[in-house]
Design a protein around this motif. Structure first.
Motif, PDB file in Angstrom:
ATOM      1  N   GLY A 208       0.942  -1.277  -0.103  1.00  9.64           N
ATOM      2  CA  GLY A 208      -0.034   0.011  -0.074  1.00  9.64           C
ATOM      3  C   GLY A 208       0.796   1.165  -0.051  1.00  9.64           C
ATOM      4  N   SER A 209       0.335   2.295  -0.342  1.00  6.49           N
ATOM      5  CA  SER A 209       0.772   3.657  -0.593  1.00  6.49           C
ATOM      6  C   SER A 209      -0.170   4.652  -0.409  1.00  6.49           C
ATOM      7  CB  SER A 209       1.836   3.850  -1.589  1.00  6.49           C
ATOM      8  OG  SER A 209       1.058   3.645  -2.842  1.00  6.49           O
ATOM      9  N   ASP A 210       0.151   5.748  -0.130  1.00  8.07           N
ATOM     10  CA  ASP A 210      -0.738   6.826  -0.157  1.00  8.07           C
ATOM     11  C   ASP A 210      -0.272   8.290  -1.020  1.00  8.07           C
ATOM     12  OD1 ASP A 210      -2.168   9.410   0.766  1.00  8.07           O
ATOM     13  OD2 ASP A 210      -2.359   8.812   2.800  1.00  8.07           O
ATOM     14  N   ASP A 211      -0.496   8.106  -2.115  1.00  9.90           N
ATOM     15  CA  ASP A 211      -0.152   9.189  -3.095  1.00  9.90           C
ATOM     16  C   ASP A 211      -0.370  10.609  -2.802  1.00  9.90           C
ATOM     17  OD1 ASP A 211       1.305   9.481  -5.706  1.00  9.90           O
ATOM     18  OD2 ASP A 211      -0.569  10.686  -6.326  1.00  9.90           O
ATOM     19  N   ALA A 212      -1.518  10.865  -2.097  1.00 10.68           N
ATOM     20  CA  ALA A 212      -1.871  12.105  -1.901  1.00 10.68           C
ATOM     21  C   ALA A 212      -0.883  12.768  -0.717  1.00 10.68           C
ATOM     22  CB  ALA A 212      -3.423  12.232  -1.134  1.00 10.68           C
ATOM     23  N   ALA A 213      -0.480  11.873   0.180  1.00  6.65           N
ATOM     24  CA  ALA A 213       0.469  12.098   1.185  1.00  6.65           C
ATOM     25  C   ALA A 213       1.891  12.474   0.658  1.00  6.65           C
ATOM     26  CB  ALA A 213       0.685  11.061   2.400  1.00  6.65           C
ATOM     27  N   PHE A 214       1.952  11.626  -0.252  1.00  8.31           N
ATOM     28  CA  PHE A 214       3.403  11.841  -1.038  1.00  8.31           C
ATOM     29  C   PHE A 214       3.421  13.421  -1.792  1.00  8.31           C
ATOM     30  CE2 PHE A 214       5.758  11.566  -5.023  1.00  8.31           C
ATOM     31  CZ  PHE A 214       7.148  11.181  -4.477  1.00  8.31           C
ATOM     32  N   GLN A 215       2.359  13.424  -2.340  1.00  7.59           N
ATOM     33  CA  GLN A 215       2.181  14.714  -3.252  1.00  7.59           C
ATOM     34  C   GLN A 215       2.166  15.893  -2.209  1.00  7.59           C
ATOM     35  OE1 GLN A 215       2.632  15.428  -6.284  1.00  7.59           O
ATOM     36  NE2 GLN A 215       2.649  13.457  -7.340  1.00  7.59           N
ATOM     37  N   ALA A 216       1.775  15.741  -0.963  1.00  6.10           N
ATOM     38  CA  ALA A 216       1.607  16.726  -0.032  1.00  6.10           C
ATOM     39  C   ALA A 216       3.011  17.167   0.505  1.00  6.10           C
ATOM     40  CB  ALA A 216       0.775  16.468   1.254  1.00  6.10           C
ATOM     41  N   THR A 246      -2.035   9.201   8.083  1.00  8.66           N
ATOM     42  CA  THR A 246      -1.972   7.484   8.663  1.00  8.66           C
ATOM     43  C   THR A 246      -0.626   7.501   8.725  1.00  8.66           C
ATOM     44  OG1 THR A 246      -1.911   6.632   6.476  1.00  8.66           O
ATOM     45  CG2 THR A 246      -4.232   7.131   7.460  1.00  8.66           C
ATOM     46  N   PRO A 247      -0.298   6.227   9.543  1.00 10.13           N
ATOM     47  CA  PRO A 247       1.079   5.502   9.445  1.00 10.13           C
ATOM     48  C   PRO A 247       1.576   5.478   8.241  1.00 10.13           C
ATOM     49  CG  PRO A 247      -0.085   4.527  11.020  1.00 10.13           C
ATOM     50  CD  PRO A 247      -1.399   5.283  10.274  1.00 10.13           C
ATOM     51  N   GLN A 248       0.973   4.919   7.348  1.00 16.84           N
ATOM     52  CA  GLN A 248       1.508   4.866   5.793  1.00 16.84           C
ATOM     53  C   GLN A 248       1.729   6.045   5.148  1.00 16.84           C
ATOM     54  OE1 GLN A 248       2.830   1.937   4.083  1.00 16.84           O
ATOM     55  NE2 GLN A 248       3.518   3.584   2.903  1.00 16.84           N
ATOM     56  N   GLY A 249       0.549   7.238   5.678  1.00 13.26           N
ATOM     57  CA  GLY A 249       0.676   8.340   4.765  1.00 13.26           C
ATOM     58  C   GLY A 249       1.957   9.241   5.568  1.00 13.26           C
ATOM     59  N   GLN A 250       2.526   8.811   6.737  1.00 14.68           N
ATOM     60  CA  GLN A 250       3.611   9.540   7.199  1.00 14.68           C
ATOM     61  C   GLN A 250       4.877   9.023   6.265  1.00 14.68           C
ATOM     62  OE1 GLN A 250       3.861   9.506  11.569  1.00 14.68           O
ATOM     63  NE2 GLN A 250       1.766   8.433  11.482  1.00 14.68           N
TER      64      GLN A 250
END
Length: 332
Positions: A208-216, A246-250
């Protein structure tokens, strides 16, 4: 290939021998990749001390190929030619092309015959630039392979090779004229494994990954003032503590911050050193990492011209041609 067409005969063994891993490529005279193997026997993971450990690793990964064809030429690139490797192949000064590398190859006498090792490159900026020297070892062969795959890049391009130590290499008329190194991958690993930031992130290797967090994270890097990275890094923790990530988002926010700062700096250097429009920017490396860099570049208004996988086999073939080790196929 139809049933009546004979299979191409192996003409070259190419080795991409790094710190952690070893990859072997069996190539035809025209550069066609016939077979590929991987081994965990990088220079830091030999089964026994050098030089016997290197001999053993070579035999394990390609001994049957070499016994089937004892006269098979062998070439290698990567950390195997470092001061900690099998034998040191000293750095060659920029500007340099694959022919320059071939002229300064180091030859090791192995149990399976001579092994030609490519030297790395060193960029020595002018004394008044304030920049320290930069070095690469292994990426120079990937660059040679990329230019073989896309000859139009030889005139003028910037080749970006993400990884533990990302390289931004300038190419003019087929020669690497200079490059910059960014320790982005290593910083990410150190911060995630050995700092407070990693304590609230999921285990490495989780899906899993959080692209929105990456772009932020990329956007935050774009807004940074001088010296702000150390402050921005702490945000990957506090945004988690306050429930905004989230933890992944961090983890993905941290990745976006570091890659974003690298890309901002890399693009600024291209503009400062350029003489007009920026050159085509080509990404080379693993698909998942390239996707991240491509996303960061697009967010910063500089879409890459192309994304390439691992052109090391083609680069090793070009190196062997330039060294006069192949008697068939096109010349380098």
């Amino acid at each position: 290939m139809n049933a009546s067409t004979p299979a191409p005969r192996p003409a070259l063994l190419g080795l991409d021998w790094g710190t952690s891993n070893l990859r072997a490529f069996l190539l035809a005279a025209d550069g066609t990749l016939l077979a590929e193997r991987g081994s965990p026997r990088g220079i830091r993971h030999l089964a026994q001390p050098a030089p016997a450990g290197f001999e053993q690793a070579l035999d394990e990964v390609a001994g049957d190929w070499l016994r089937d064809q004892p006269d098979l030429p062998m070439v290698a690139c990567g950390m195997v030619g470092s001061a900690q490797g099998w034998q040191e192949a000293r750095y060659v000064d920029c500007p340099a092309d694959v022919a320059t590398l071939a002229r300064q190859a180091v030859v090791i006498r192995t149990a399976h015959g001579p092994l030609h090792m490519a030297p790395g490159l060193i960029d020595r900026p002018a004394a008044d630039s304030g920049r320290p020297p930069d070095v690469m070892r292994g990426e120079e062969i990937q660059i040679a392979g990329a230019l073989a795959l896309q000859p139009a890049l030889a005139a003028r391009a910037c080749l970006l090779l993400p990884g533990t130590h990302a390289k931004w290499a300038q190419v003019r008329q087929g020669r690497v004229t200079g490059f910059r190194t960014f320790m982005t991958g290593e910083l990410y690993a150190v911060l995630r494994r050995h700092s407070l930031l990693g304590q609230t992130m999921p285990a490495e290797g989780s899906t899993g990954s959080d692209d929105a967090a990456f772009q932020a994270g990329v956007a935050r890097a774009r807004q940074a003032g001088p010296g702000e990275l150390a402050h921005q890094l702490f945000g990957s923790r506090t945004l988690g503590l306050t429930g905004q990530l989230t933890p992944q988002g961090q983890a993905d926010y941290l990745s976006g911050l570091l890659i974003g700062h690298e890309v901002v700096a890399g693009l600024a250097a291209l503009r400062a050193e350029g003489d007009g429009d920026p050159p085509p920017l080509v990404l080379i490396g693993e698909p998942a990492l390239l996707a991240r860099y491509a996303g960061a570049l697009r967010a910063l208004g500089h879409a890459p011209a192309a994304l390439l996988g691992n052109p090391a086999p083609q680069g090793l073939h070009q190196f062997a041609q330039a060294a006069g080790l192949l008697t068939e196929g096109p010349t380098a």
